[in-house]
Design a protein around this motif. Structure first.
Motif, PDB file in Angstrom:
ATOM      1  N   ALA A  95       0.858  -1.186   0.000  1.00  0.00           N
ATOM      2  CA  ALA A  95       0.000   0.000   0.000  1.00  0.00           C
ATOM      3  C   ALA A  95       0.890   1.230   0.000  1.00  0.00           C
ATOM      4  CB  ALA A  95      -0.900   0.003   1.226  1.00  0.00           C
ATOM      5  N   SER A  96       0.660   2.125  -0.955  1.00  0.00           N
ATOM      6  CA  SER A  96       1.463   3.340  -1.044  1.00  0.00           C
ATOM      7  C   SER A  96       0.593   4.501  -1.501  1.00  0.00           C
ATOM      8  CB  SER A  96       2.633   3.136  -2.012  1.00  0.00           C
ATOM      9  OG  SER A  96       2.151   2.874  -3.315  1.00  0.00           O
ATOM     10  N   GLY A  97       1.100   5.692  -1.295  1.00  0.00           N
ATOM     11  CA  GLY A  97       0.372   6.887  -1.719  1.00  0.00           C
ATOM     12  C   GLY A  97      -0.964   7.019  -1.006  1.00  0.00           C
ATOM     13  N   ARG A  98      -1.932   7.552  -1.706  1.00  0.00           N
ATOM     14  CA  ARG A  98      -3.289   7.716  -1.172  1.00  0.00           C
ATOM     15  C   ARG A  98      -4.174   6.701  -1.885  1.00  0.00           C
ATOM     16  NH1 ARG A  98      -5.101  11.096   2.238  1.00  0.00           N
ATOM     17  NH2 ARG A  98      -3.371  12.535   2.036  1.00  0.00           N
ATOM     18  N   ILE A  99      -4.843   5.832  -1.121  1.00  0.00           N
ATOM     19  CA  ILE A  99      -5.620   4.736  -1.696  1.00  0.00           C
ATOM     20  C   ILE A  99      -7.083   5.149  -1.854  1.00  0.00           C
ATOM     21  CG2 ILE A  99      -6.351   2.352  -1.388  1.00  0.00           C
ATOM     22  CD1 ILE A  99      -3.765   1.874   0.115  1.00  0.00           C
ATOM     23  N   SER A 100      -7.570   5.032  -3.072  1.00  0.00           N
ATOM     24  CA  SER A 100      -8.944   5.442  -3.397  1.00  0.00           C
ATOM     25  C   SER A 100      -9.868   4.231  -3.503  1.00  0.00           C
ATOM     26  CB  SER A 100      -8.954   6.187  -4.734  1.00  0.00           C
ATOM     27  OG  SER A 100      -8.649   5.291  -5.784  1.00  0.00           O
ATOM     28  N   GLU A 126     -11.346   3.426  -6.150  1.00  0.00           N
ATOM     29  CA  GLU A 126     -10.988   2.803  -7.428  1.00  0.00           C
ATOM     30  C   GLU A 126      -9.844   1.804  -7.252  1.00  0.00           C
ATOM     31  OE1 GLU A 126     -11.173   1.443 -11.040  1.00  0.00           O
ATOM     32  OE2 GLU A 126     -12.635   2.868 -10.253  1.00  0.00           O
ATOM     33  N   ASP A 127      -8.887   2.128  -6.396  1.00  0.00           N
ATOM     34  CA  ASP A 127      -7.793   1.190  -6.117  1.00  0.00           C
ATOM     35  C   ASP A 127      -8.341  -0.111  -5.525  1.00  0.00           C
ATOM     36  OD1 ASP A 127      -5.675   2.897  -6.943  1.00  0.00           O
ATOM     37  OD2 ASP A 127      -5.712   3.909  -4.999  1.00  0.00           O
ATOM     38  N   PHE A 128      -9.294   0.009  -4.617  1.00  0.00           N
ATOM     39  CA  PHE A 128      -9.886  -1.193  -4.022  1.00  0.00           C
ATOM     40  C   PHE A 128     -10.700  -1.984  -5.035  1.00  0.00           C
ATOM     41  CE2 PHE A 128      -8.941   0.843   0.043  1.00  0.00           C
ATOM     42  CZ  PHE A 128      -8.407  -0.243   0.717  1.00  0.00           C
ATOM     43  N   ARG A 129     -11.413  -1.281  -5.921  1.00  0.00           N
ATOM     44  CA  ARG A 129     -12.175  -1.991  -6.953  1.00  0.00           C
ATOM     45  C   ARG A 129     -11.238  -2.760  -7.885  1.00  0.00           C
ATOM     46  NH1 ARG A 129     -15.290   2.298  -5.760  1.00  0.00           N
ATOM     47  NH2 ARG A 129     -14.416   3.790  -7.220  1.00  0.00           N
ATOM     48  N   ALA A 130     -10.091  -2.197  -8.203  1.00  0.00           N
ATOM     49  CA  ALA A 130      -9.119  -2.888  -9.050  1.00  0.00           C
ATOM     50  C   ALA A 130      -8.504  -4.086  -8.315  1.00  0.00           C
ATOM     51  CB  ALA A 130      -8.025  -1.917  -9.485  1.00  0.00           C
ATOM     52  N   GLY A 189     -13.413   7.739  -1.420  1.00  0.00           N
ATOM     53  CA  GLY A 189     -14.057   6.435  -1.415  1.00  0.00           C
ATOM     54  C   GLY A 189     -13.196   5.311  -0.868  1.00  0.00           C
ATOM     55  N   GLY A 190     -11.978   5.591  -0.459  1.00  0.00           N
ATOM     56  CA  GLY A 190     -11.056   4.561  -0.009  1.00  0.00           C
ATOM     57  C   GLY A 190     -11.465   3.873   1.281  1.00  0.00           C
ATOM     58  N   LEU A 191     -11.826   4.651   2.272  1.00  0.00           N
ATOM     59  CA  LEU A 191     -12.183   4.063   3.562  1.00  0.00           C
ATOM     60  C   LEU A 191     -13.420   3.183   3.450  1.00  0.00           C
ATOM     61  CD1 LEU A 191     -11.781   3.686   6.560  1.00  0.00           C
ATOM     62  CD2 LEU A 191     -13.067   5.813   6.927  1.00  0.00           C
ATOM     63  N   SER A 192     -14.453   3.661   2.799  1.00  0.00           N
ATOM     64  CA  SER A 192     -15.678   2.855   2.690  1.00  0.00           C
ATOM     65  C   SER A 192     -15.432   1.587   1.872  1.00  0.00           C
ATOM     66  CB  SER A 192     -16.833   3.671   2.094  1.00  0.00           C
ATOM     67  OG  SER A 192     -16.528   4.095   0.787  1.00  0.00           O
ATOM     68  N   ALA A 193     -14.640   1.683   0.816  1.00  0.00           N
ATOM     69  CA  ALA A 193     -14.326   0.495   0.006  1.00  0.00           C
ATOM     70  C   ALA A 193     -13.495  -0.497   0.813  1.00  0.00           C
ATOM     71  CB  ALA A 193     -13.584   0.901  -1.264  1.00  0.00           C
ATOM     72  N   ASP A 194     -12.558  -0.005   1.625  1.00  0.00           N
ATOM     73  CA  ASP A 194     -11.736  -0.863   2.474  1.00  0.00           C
ATOM     74  C   ASP A 194     -12.599  -1.600   3.483  1.00  0.00           C
ATOM     75  OD1 ASP A 194      -9.485  -2.025   3.723  1.00  0.00           O
ATOM     76  OD2 ASP A 194      -9.304  -0.340   5.100  1.00  0.00           O
ATOM     77  N   LEU A 195     -13.469  -0.888   4.156  1.00  0.00           N
ATOM     78  CA  LEU A 195     -14.337  -1.513   5.152  1.00  0.00           C
ATOM     79  C   LEU A 195     -15.263  -2.547   4.517  1.00  0.00           C
ATOM     80  CD1 LEU A 195     -15.221   1.592   7.324  1.00  0.00           C
ATOM     81  CD2 LEU A 195     -13.693  -0.301   7.927  1.00  0.00           C
TER      82      LEU A 195
END
Length: 122
Positions: free
Chosen positions: A17-22, A24-28, A58-64
């Motif tokens: 995990a690097s940078g700022r995770i969105s 979209e990153d989780f969807r990929a 959208g990163g936190l909600s996608a992660d959860l």
């Protein structure tokens, strides 16, 4: 960014995990997580890179959503998770919340990556 690492022992999935995770990153990353959940034996080495900046749009909600979904569906498949980082807050957070993680959890420094890989594979 979420990057799947290929230089892991057999049966271990490496994630960086690097940078700022969105979101979209989780969807990929979702197909990798689904495949991992179907393996029946989840062993992960997760590297939190020095340039990790947290969640973007959208990163936190996608992660959860992804995390809890996988956890609930495959709880007994989690064997070992090695978290690798030199960020002090990561070490504190894992020690405080590790009891919620199924299977075994260990935290390593970036200079201990090889030990983390071997531990996860055992």
């Amino acid at each position: 960014m979420i990057e799947v690492l290929t230089d892991m022992p057999a049966g271990v999935t490496g994630i960086r995990a690097s940078g700022r995770i969105s979101g979209e990153d989780f969807r990929a990353f979702k197909p990798t997580m689904e495949k991992l959940g179907q393996s029946g034996d989840i062993r992960i080495v997760e590297i939190i890179a020095p340039d990790y900046q947290g969640f973007g749009p959208g990163g936190l909600s996608a992660d959860l959503k992804m995390g809890f979904g996988t956890l609930l569906a495959h709880h007994s498949a989690f064997k070992r998770i090695a978290v690798v980082s030199d960020k002090e807050w990561v070490h504190h957070t894992m020690h405080a919340l590790g009891w919620m993680v199924p299977g075994e959890l260990a935290v390593f420094g970036l200079d201990e990556l090889e030990q983390a890989k071997q531990w996860a594979a055992e």
